[in-house]
Enzyme design. Structure first.
Site, PDB file in Angstrom:
ATOM      1  N   TYR A 111       6.965   5.091  17.539  1.00 20.94           N
ATOM      2  CA  TYR A 111       6.510   4.019  17.820  1.00 20.94           C
ATOM      3  C   TYR A 111       5.213   4.270  18.471  1.00 20.94           C
ATOM      4  O   TYR A 111       5.490   5.431  18.600  1.00 20.94           O
ATOM      5  CB  TYR A 111       7.192   3.728  19.491  1.00 20.94           C
ATOM      6  N   GLU A 169       2.647   1.634  19.490  1.00 24.41           N
ATOM      7  CA  GLU A 169       1.402  -0.010  19.384  1.00 24.41           C
ATOM      8  C   GLU A 169       0.382   0.711  19.939  1.00 24.41           C
ATOM      9  O   GLU A 169       0.138   1.483  21.052  1.00 24.41           O
ATOM     10  CB  GLU A 169       2.233  -0.829  21.544  1.00 24.41           C
ATOM     11  N   ASP A 181      -8.465 -15.269   1.322  1.00 22.35           N
ATOM     12  CA  ASP A 181      -7.304 -14.443   1.253  1.00 22.35           C
ATOM     13  C   ASP A 181      -7.476 -14.339   0.586  1.00 22.35           C
ATOM     14  O   ASP A 181      -6.761 -14.681  -0.801  1.00 22.35           O
ATOM     15  CB  ASP A 181      -6.356 -15.571   1.372  1.00 22.35           C
ATOM     16  N   THR A 192      -2.998  -8.720   0.948  1.00 24.35           N
ATOM     17  CA  THR A 192      -1.430  -8.619   0.590  1.00 24.35           C
ATOM     18  C   THR A 192      -1.878  -6.676   0.750  1.00 24.35           C
ATOM     19  O   THR A 192      -2.971  -6.479  -0.338  1.00 24.35           O
ATOM     20  CB  THR A 192       0.026  -8.695   0.186  1.00 24.35           C
ATOM     21  N   LYS A 243       0.298  -5.935  -4.207  1.00 25.12           N
ATOM     22  CA  LYS A 243       0.145  -6.748  -5.764  1.00 25.12           C
ATOM     23  C   LYS A 243      -0.714  -6.188  -6.165  1.00 25.12           C
ATOM     24  O   LYS A 243      -0.149  -5.155  -6.661  1.00 25.12           O
ATOM     25  CB  LYS A 243      -0.175  -8.527  -5.093  1.00 25.12           C
ATOM     26  N   ARG A 268       4.428  -3.330   0.623  1.00 26.42           N
ATOM     27  CA  ARG A 268       4.592  -4.499   0.980  1.00 26.42           C
ATOM     28  C   ARG A 268       4.210  -4.551   2.380  1.00 26.42           C
ATOM     29  O   ARG A 268       4.312  -3.285   3.221  1.00 26.42           O
ATOM     30  CB  ARG A 268       5.887  -5.270   1.336  1.00 26.42           C
TER      31      ARG A 268
HETATM   32  N1  DSN Z   1       4.886 -14.737  -2.672  1.00 29.06           N
HETATM   33  C1  DSN Z   1       3.479 -14.545  -2.395  1.00 29.06           C
HETATM   34  C2  DSN Z   1       3.444 -14.653  -4.399  1.00 29.06           C
HETATM   35  O1  DSN Z   1       4.264 -14.662  -5.211  1.00 29.06           O
HETATM   36  O2  DSN Z   1       2.269 -15.429  -4.398  1.00 29.06           O
HETATM   37  C3  DSN Z   1       2.445 -15.076  -1.981  1.00 29.06           C
HETATM   38  O3  DSN Z   1       2.341 -14.468  -0.518  1.00 29.06           O
END
Ligand code: DSN
Length: 458
Positions: free
Chosen positions: A46, A48, A216, A243, A246, A252
């Site tokens: 933990y 925080e 974003d 994120t 990707k 993730r």
């Molecule tokens: N779910 C993602 C995508 O596939 O683009 C975006 O968060």
């Protein structure tokens, strides 16, 4: 005790990943080292709060420099003891993220891209404030104001769209921005294949007092890191969320990068755009999250380290080259593409215009041959999101496995054969009747896939 069936299912998922080809543009295959960090004992801890901000005065780049971190004994702002290793790992992640994206500050704690976006809204807006973002049908993301989300209940989202070429309708964006005076202009998307004109948007935002510029970049963060896509933080944007899983090829999770003053989040700063890094830290914890996932943060640090290597630039270039080749090959094979091609890693196909079948039918048929992509709405769609007219596919994952231009042409030709089968059947309910024909294509896909190992799977 018998073996937990969960592990059989994990094994079976490994086989699915090895024997198929992942064309979902938001997915990737992480390295063995990222997997190792994500599965480490850090999950037991933990923490925080945040690592120390002591010593920050003047240039944050000095403070975040990786060399300073490893030997230092840090004071920290944590609510639990035993943080010696955790603090250094989190600071390594922060320092590498700042270097990768030319940011003054990085918050590496968001559990996901959705949490990252929510924290930025919370950092800068009051309930009822207006946020201008790309609308969902145009290619925007759920967390950019879709009615079903919590954010849409708190803030007043207004949307901009895309023009016939598939590019952002900048004139409309400007008109709506001047009319609505948003607190945030957000450039971001999950189904858009052009390169945004960040300078043009930054110029528009200058006409609106107190307007935060947020990007974003979840889909293209790896392309930015690899130098084949402009970085909004180099073009006047204050904040970039993403994120990490990707094109960036990490675990993730979410990440927030920002420009501005960096200081301890313990003291509430003045509400200014310059203080956005501190406001964001406070909005992530304790604003919207509790304990950070330090095993994931360590995996983020590893992935950022990988993205800083020269080879990552080659990877990013290859993603785009493969996507353009795939788009051209699909066009030759009779597919009609949204925007007629791509400038990034992603291709959107209009299946109704191409072959008179919907995206879901095609997605299911392709699943049966081991080619995974997703049905996706198109800007012109009026019907239910579950039966959209399009499919979305991309090249980050297959490029990681080493597939190149010849394989892109092969994938397009398999897709054409599957489309012809679908047209012959006329309806998704009859897919089982084509099991034998689809099975032949499945075998070809498997043979090719097995020539390109998935990192981290033996
Ligand atoms: N779910 C993602 C995508 O596939 O683009 C975006 O968060």
């Amino acid at each position: 005790m018998s073996k937990d069936p969960v592990f059989d299912l994990i094994k079976s998922e490994e086989t699915r990943q090895k024997e198929g080809l992942e064309l979902i543009p938001s997915e990737n295959y992480v390295s063995a080292n990222v997997l190792k960090a994500a599965g480490s004992v850090l999950t037991n801890k933990y923490s925080e709060g945040y690592p120390s901000f002591e010593g920050i005065s003047g240039d944050p780049k000095e403070y975040w420099s990786e060399e300073k971190i490893t030997d230092e004994k840090l004071a920290n702002y944590r609510y639990y003891g035993g943080q010696d290793n955790i603090d250094k790992i989190e600071r390594l992640a922060i320092s590498r993220a700042c270097k990768l994206f030319h940011a003054d500050h990085a918050n590496v704690q968001p559990h996901s891209g959705a949490n990252a976006n929510e924290a930025v809204y919370w950092a800068w807006c009051e309930p009822g404030d207006t946020i201008l973002a790309m609308s969902l049908p145009a290619g925007g993301h759920l967390t950019h104001g879709a009615k079903v989300t919590r954010s849409a209940h708190i803030y007043n989202f207004v949307g901009y769209g895309v023009d016939e070429s598939g590019d952002i309708d900048y004139k409309e964006l400007e008109r709506v921005a001047i009319e609505e005076q948003p607190k945030i202009i957000l450039i971001g998307y999950s189904a858009f294949m052009k390169i945004p004109d960040f300078d043009r948007v930054a110029k528009i935002a200058k006409k609106i007092p107190g307007c935060l510029l947020m990007a974003d970049m979840a889909h293209v963060a790896g392309l930015i890191a690899g130098g084949v896509h402009p970085n909004p933080l180099d073009h006047g944007f204050h904040v970039m969320t993403t994120t990490t899983h990707k094109t960036l090829r990490g675990p993730r999770g979410g990440l927030i990068l920002s420009k501005g003053n960096v200081a301890s989040p313990l003291k509430k700063p003045e509400h200014t755009i310059e203080n956005i890094p501190i406001l964001i830290d406070r909005a992530v914890f304790p604003g919207t999250q509790g304990g950070p996932l330090e095993h994931i943060i360590s995996a983020k640090a590893v992935a950022f380290g990988e993205a800083l290597q020269p080879e990552f630039k080659d990877y990013a270039k290859a993603i785009v080259k493969n996507a353009k080749t795939l788009a051209d090959a699909l066009k030759k094979d009779g597919f009609v593409l949204q925007g007629d091609g791509t400038e990034n890693h992603l291709v959107l196909v209009n299946m109704v215009k191409s072959f008179g079948i919907d995206g879901k039918f095609f997605e299911r048929a392709l699943d049966m041959v081991g080619l995974n992509l997703n049905a996706n709405s198109l800007p012109t769609d009026k019907g239910a999101a579950f039966r959209p007219s399009g499919v979305r596919l991309g090249t980050p994952a297959i490029t990681t496995r080493g597939l190149g231009v010849e394989e892109m042409k092969q994938i397009a030709s398999w897709m054409r054969r599957v489309a012809d089968i679908c047209v012959g059947l006329g309806t998704e309910d009859r897919l089982a009747e084509a099991a034998e024909e689809l099975g032949k294509i499945r075998a070809e896909v498997r043979t090719l896939a097995l020539k390109f190992p998935v990192p981290g799977i033996r």
